[in-house]
Scaffold this motif. Structure first.
Motif, PDB file in Angstrom:
ATOM      1  N   GLN A 219      -9.317 -69.713  -1.258  1.00  0.00           N
ATOM      2  CA  GLN A 219      -9.662 -69.748   0.162  1.00  0.00           C
ATOM      3  C   GLN A 219      -8.411 -69.952   1.012  1.00  0.00           C
ATOM      4  N   VAL A 220      -7.987 -68.917   1.708  1.00  0.00           N
ATOM      5  CA  VAL A 220      -6.878 -69.048   2.642  1.00  0.00           C
ATOM      6  C   VAL A 220      -7.410 -69.709   3.907  1.00  0.00           C
ATOM      7  N   GLN A 221      -6.792 -70.818   4.279  1.00  0.00           N
ATOM      8  CA  GLN A 221      -7.252 -71.591   5.429  1.00  0.00           C
ATOM      9  C   GLN A 221      -6.159 -71.580   6.492  1.00  0.00           C
ATOM     10  N   PRO A 222      -6.342 -70.814   7.568  1.00  0.00           N
ATOM     11  CA  PRO A 222      -5.298 -70.743   8.592  1.00  0.00           C
ATOM     12  C   PRO A 222      -5.181 -72.052   9.358  1.00  0.00           C
ATOM     13  N   GLY A 223      -3.958 -72.553   9.485  1.00  0.00           N
ATOM     14  CA  GLY A 223      -3.728 -73.746  10.284  1.00  0.00           C
ATOM     15  C   GLY A 223      -3.941 -73.467  11.757  1.00  0.00           C
ATOM     16  N   ASN A 224      -3.812 -74.493  12.563  1.00  0.00           N
ATOM     17  CA  ASN A 224      -4.133 -74.370  13.984  1.00  0.00           C
ATOM     18  C   ASN A 224      -3.138 -73.538  14.781  1.00  0.00           C
ATOM     19  N   ASN A 225      -1.988 -73.185  14.200  1.00  0.00           N
ATOM     20  CA  ASN A 225      -1.083 -72.319  14.958  1.00  0.00           C
ATOM     21  C   ASN A 225      -0.996 -70.921  14.342  1.00  0.00           C
ATOM     22  N   ILE A 226      -2.015 -70.563  13.591  1.00  0.00           N
ATOM     23  CA  ILE A 226      -2.099 -69.224  12.997  1.00  0.00           C
ATOM     24  C   ILE A 226      -3.077 -68.367  13.798  1.00  0.00           C
ATOM     25  N   GLY A 227      -2.660 -67.135  14.132  1.00  0.00           N
ATOM     26  CA  GLY A 227      -3.595 -66.154  14.660  1.00  0.00           C
ATOM     27  C   GLY A 227      -3.671 -66.029  16.162  1.00  0.00           C
ATOM     28  N   TYR A 228      -4.888 -66.209  16.677  1.00  0.00           N
ATOM     29  CA  TYR A 228      -5.256 -66.066  18.084  1.00  0.00           C
ATOM     30  C   TYR A 228      -5.503 -64.605  18.481  1.00  0.00           C
TER      31      TYR A 228
END
Length: 420
Positions: A219-228
């Motif tokens: 399970q890849v879990q993106p941290g809070n500064n990943i993506g948007y």
């Protein structure tokens, strides 16, 4: 009652550490002065249960360097809260792993920040990579579920696909990823930070690896500064199961999360800078009082109202996702510009600028003070996308620097629709 808005706490039980990471936000190494006593720590466990915390992750420094760490873990478990731990993994023997299991530690995340040479360089200790994998084997034998966490920066990014293969083979069931940002030691080593425009090459790589990881049971879990809100948002935020609500929904500091420092300081998120975001200390006020009544832990209570976007500035103020996003990760924005509300590490933002023939760069302007969880300040430069890149940046990242082993030849690149 309003104080029950929190459910998850990350607790730094000591700042003492046996590694010397060049990207450590807390500048861990020596214990803080006046860290909580055993009696104070056990009382805090009781208070956490009373305010509705359901899960506690123990961190450091290195948590196991505190003599009473297993006693604290047992108390968390007995209070009905789920106890986890994040570790650098240097020094956990099989015997220690078995004691962790007995104490009620249910999950562990081991930090892996590159292949051996890169990891040891970033972690400041030769042999730390090998011992981290030895720790994973000990956790596996002791029957503790474990995952890994990885900082993505200019040193680790080219090795990202290979990092995945190693942690998968070691038995990791989850992988939390986040971008390195200029807090603490990382503020002093800005050359390793990704530039905002480099996210255009980072995210297709992450998406390709994540798709395979989900298929292979990690399970890849993106941290809070990943993506948007970029083209891979639903793939990452849905953790492989894309659905209507799989997108970033704003900073959760003080809403669902709590950060606790080893001397009793309370923040809405463990990553937030200490000076600007500490609501109080449990030696002076009860945990309930701090959560319920301090402004520093109420910064996100206006989510979904006009108040929720008042802090935005720059690009984030004009963004079509402003009300949902609220400037992305408060920690990331603050450590770049010494205030939250304008986040340069945004995939959507990088795409918009590229479509306009522009790119953003950040360069250090004010040095950090040298304290735990401190930050300096960066200047934001917007320039033509084809402008010459600085010649004094040997670590510049681009897609042609990524190492893909032969095992990736059958793994196609992925494209997804924008969220929204």
């Amino acid at each position: 009652m309003t104080y029950r808005r929190t459910s998850y706490a990350v607790w730094e039980i000591t700042l003492k550490c046996n590694l010397a990471c060049s990207h450590c936000g807390s500048r861990a190494g020596n214990a803080r002065t006046k860290e909580l006593s055993t009696e104070e720590a056990l009382d805090l466990v009781k208070q956490m249960a009373e305010v509705g915390i359901k899960e506690v992750t123990l961190i450091g420094g290195e948590a196991f360097l505190r003599p009473d760490w297993l006693e604290i873990a047992k108390a968390i478990d007995r209070a009905g809260m789920r106890c986890g731990m994040t570790t650098g993994g240097y020094g956990i023997s099989l015997e220690t792993a078995r004691k962790m299991k007995e104490a009620g530690i249910r999950t562990v995340s081991v930090s892996i920040d590159g292949l051996e040479e890169t990891h040891d360089r970033l972690r400041g200790r030769k042999g730390s990579w090998k011992y981290a994998f030895k720790t994973m084997s000990h956790l596996r034998e002791a029957g503790i579920a474990f995952g890994c966490n990885t900082q993505i920066n200019r040193l680790s990014a080219p090795e990202f696909p290979s990092i995945y293969e190693h942690i998968r083979d070691a038995g990791a069931v989850a992988w939390q990823i986040q971008l390195t940002v200029p807090m603490g030691n990382a503020a002093d080593n800005a050359d390793i930070l990704l530039q905002p425009y480099e996210l255009l090459d980072i995210y297709p790589m992450i998406a390709r690896v994540a798709r395979r990881a989900y298929r292979e049971g990690v399970q890849v879990q993106p941290g809070n500064n990943i993506g948007y809100y970029g083209p891979y948002e639903r793939l990452l935020r849905g953790r492989g199961k894309e659905h209507e609500w799989a997108f970033w929904q704003g900073c959760a500091a003080g809403l669902s999360t709590l950060g606790i420092e080893a001397d009793g300081a309370i923040k809405g998120c463990p990553s937030l800078p200490t000076t600007a975001y500490t609501g109080g200390n449990i030696r002076d006020r009860s945990l309930q009082d701090i959560i319920e009544n301090t402004e520093e832990l109420r910064l996100n209570l206006g989510a979904g109202t006009p108040e929720g976007t008042k802090h935005l500035w720059g690009f984030c103020k004009t963004c079509e996702f402003a009300e949902l996003c609220r400037g992305g990760c408060s920690w990331t924005a603050h450590v770049f510009f010494d205030r939250r509300g304008n986040n340069p590490y945004c995939h959507h933002r990088a795409i918009v600028h590229a479509e306009q023939g522009l790119r953003e760069r950040v360069i250090p302007k004010v040095k950090a003070t040298g304290l735990p969880f401190d930050n300096g300040e960066f200047e934001l430069i917007v320039e033509p996308i084809d402008a010459p890149k600085p010649e004094n940046e040997p670590l510049q990242f681009s897609s042609d620097r990524i190492f893909w082993s032969e095992s990736w030849e059958q793994e196609p690149e992925v494209t997804y629709s924008l969220a929204g």
